[in-house]
Design an enzyme around this catalytic site. Structure first.
Site, mmCIF file in Angstrom:
data_model
loop_
_atom_site.group_PDB
_atom_site.id
_atom_site.type_symbol
_atom_site.label_atom_id
_atom_site.label_comp_id
_atom_site.label_asym_id
_atom_site.label_seq_id
_atom_site.Cartn_x
_atom_site.Cartn_y
_atom_site.Cartn_z
ATOM 1 C CE1 TYR A 103 31.224 47.155 -58.991
ATOM 2 C CE2 TYR A 103 29.630 46.794 -60.753
ATOM 3 C CZ TYR A 103 29.978 47.369 -59.541
ATOM 4 O OH TYR A 103 29.073 48.175 -58.875
ATOM 5 C CB SER A 137 25.676 46.214 -58.851
ATOM 6 O OG SER A 137 25.584 46.611 -60.201
HETATM 7 O O1 NJP Z 1 31.150 55.360 -56.168
HETATM 8 P P1 NJP Z 1 32.209 56.498 -55.723
HETATM 9 P P2 NJP Z 1 29.606 55.156 -55.812
HETATM 10 N N1 NJP Z 1 37.596 51.491 -47.772
HETATM 11 O O2 NJP Z 1 33.466 56.099 -56.402
HETATM 12 C C1 NJP Z 1 34.750 54.337 -50.851
HETATM 13 C C2 NJP Z 1 27.811 50.702 -56.113
HETATM 14 N N2 NJP Z 1 27.266 50.953 -57.449
HETATM 15 O O3 NJP Z 1 29.142 56.079 -54.781
HETATM 16 O O4 NJP Z 1 37.937 55.460 -49.305
HETATM 17 C C3 NJP Z 1 36.623 52.359 -47.491
HETATM 18 O O5 NJP Z 1 31.643 57.849 -55.959
HETATM 19 C C4 NJP Z 1 35.273 55.670 -51.364
HETATM 20 O O6 NJP Z 1 35.870 56.383 -50.285
HETATM 21 P P3 NJP Z 1 37.480 56.615 -50.108
HETATM 22 C C5 NJP Z 1 29.320 50.546 -56.090
HETATM 23 O O7 NJP Z 1 29.721 49.251 -56.493
HETATM 24 C C6 NJP Z 1 27.505 52.124 -58.075
HETATM 25 O O8 NJP Z 1 28.870 55.077 -57.086
HETATM 26 O O9 NJP Z 1 37.539 57.901 -49.360
HETATM 27 N N3 NJP Z 1 35.943 53.032 -48.415
HETATM 28 C C7 NJP Z 1 33.969 56.359 -51.743
HETATM 29 O O10 NJP Z 1 33.398 57.012 -50.632
HETATM 30 C C8 NJP Z 1 29.615 50.827 -54.633
HETATM 31 O O11 NJP Z 1 29.487 49.654 -53.859
HETATM 32 C C9 NJP Z 1 27.016 52.330 -59.362
HETATM 33 O O12 NJP Z 1 38.094 56.658 -51.487
HETATM 34 C C10 NJP Z 1 36.277 52.804 -49.697
HETATM 35 C C11 NJP Z 1 33.065 55.205 -52.164
HETATM 36 O O13 NJP Z 1 33.663 53.986 -51.693
HETATM 37 C C12 NJP Z 1 28.538 51.813 -54.240
HETATM 38 O O14 NJP Z 1 27.557 51.786 -55.259
HETATM 39 C C13 NJP Z 1 26.291 51.326 -59.987
HETATM 40 C C14 NJP Z 1 37.281 51.903 -50.080
HETATM 41 C C15 NJP Z 1 32.945 55.107 -53.674
HETATM 42 O O15 NJP Z 1 32.342 56.266 -54.159
HETATM 43 C C16 NJP Z 1 29.000 53.244 -54.068
HETATM 44 O O16 NJP Z 1 29.681 53.665 -55.238
HETATM 45 C C17 NJP Z 1 26.081 50.143 -59.329
HETATM 46 C C18 NJP Z 1 37.962 51.242 -49.055
HETATM 47 N N4 NJP Z 1 38.963 50.396 -49.306
HETATM 48 C C19 NJP Z 1 26.563 49.966 -58.048
HETATM 49 N N5 NJP Z 1 37.379 51.900 -51.439
HETATM 50 C C20 NJP Z 1 27.239 53.602 -60.129
HETATM 51 N N6 NJP Z 1 27.734 54.652 -59.516
HETATM 52 O O17 NJP Z 1 26.906 53.642 -61.333
HETATM 53 C C21 NJP Z 1 36.450 52.763 -51.879
HETATM 54 O O18 NJP Z 1 25.409 49.173 -59.956
HETATM 55 N N7 NJP Z 1 35.787 53.313 -50.845
#
Ligand code: NJP
Length: 230
Positions: free
Chosen positions: A146, A133
């Site tokens: 975070y 991030s």
């Molecule tokens: O978020 P979201 P993003 N095991 O909520 C998965 C970083 N980031 O795409 O398990 C496996 O749409 C969840 O899948 P599910 C952020 O920190 C973002 O934006 O099916 N998977 C979903 O596919 C993160 O590292 C922003 O619920 C798990 C995904 O994670 C990355 O970008 C800004 C899980 C989350 O999708 C992707 O986030 C920034 C588990 N235990 C950094 N828990 C931003 N969007 O603004 C969750 O600086 N997931």
């Protein structure tokens, strides 16, 4: 044989975008997340894709995912540690559980997946992409757990690189991106200035297309409308 990429958190948001980019760049993709139905839909779109349920915070699930992916492909050329979450509260409002969930997924999960596929990644002299991030070097009120997790992920990223010089390890540091992150919805009011995930996907494409002799160590990518805080 096709190059193979593992993408965690591939069920939606940035992870789904990265999976599409990797598939366009000729990788067979192995998709992991908890939402098996969403993974299955994405896998059906992408030629040669393989989907398997994965909770990156659960050692048994990581072991089962590893076995399934290696059983299917036998090699790994890229690992995208993208799964992540954020809980935004003042420090005194955060619970032990909030801290544990955040570190379990954002830090321990990235460590566990990297360790699980390390022999194959070393064998292929592969690419490891840590989705960190823009806040991995700065803090803000309500962001305690975070930002601490992303600082820790930055430390992990550098250690993976130093212990394994044959790998190329990239810390990708997006700013605000229009996904489902932290309970929001793509296109929700007030998010018109956020980066679209596809733009962040282009940064991944850039890193993938460089010759293997070049190592991109860090990319910070923010919307031009985001305050430039360092
Ligand atoms: O978020 P979201 P993003 N095991 O909520 C998965 C970083 N980031 O795409 O398990 C496996 O749409 C969840 O899948 P599910 C952020 O920190 C973002 O934006 O099916 N998977 C979903 O596919 C993160 O590292 C922003 O619920 C798990 C995904 O994670 C990355 O970008 C800004 C899980 C989350 O999708 C992707 O986030 C920034 C588990 N235990 C950094 N828990 C931003 N969007 O603004 C969750 O600086 N997931």
């Amino acid at each position: 044989m096709d190059r193979v990429a593992v993408v965690t958190g591939a069920s939606r948001g940035l992870g789904a975008t990265f999976a599409r980019v990797l598939a366009q760049e000729g990788f067979a993709v192995a998709l992991g997340a908890r939402d098996g139905a969403a993974l299955g839909r994405l896998a059906a779109e992408l030629p040669g894709a393989f989907a398997h349920p994965l909770d990156v915070g659960d050692p048994g699930s990581v072991a089962a995912f590893r076995q399934a992916v290696l059983g299917r492909f036998g090699r790994i050329d890229a690992l995208v540690n993208n799964a992540g979450l954020g809980i935004f509260k003042r420090l005194e409002e955060l619970s032990w559980e909030d801290w544990e969930r955040t570190f379990r997924v954002n830090v321990f999960g990235a460590w566990a997946l990297t360790a699980a596929f390390l022999p194959q990644l070393k064998e292929s002299r592969g690419l490891v992409l840590m989705v960190s991030s823009d806040v991995s070097t700065r803090t803000f009120p309500n962001g305690g757990s975070y930002t601490a997790s992303k600082f820790a992920l930055r430390a992990l990223t550098r250690t993976v690189q130093q212990e394994n010089p044959e790998l190329r390890v990239l810390e990708l540091r997006p700013g605000a991106v229009d996904t489902w992150f932290a309970g929001s919805t793509p296109g929700a009011p007030g998010k018109d200035w956020f980066l679209q995930p596809e733009v962040v996907g282009e940064a991944v494409r850039f890193a993938l297309r460089l010759p293997p002799g070049a190592r991109v160590e860090e990319i910070v990518l923010r919307s031009a409308a985001q305050t430039p805080e360092f």
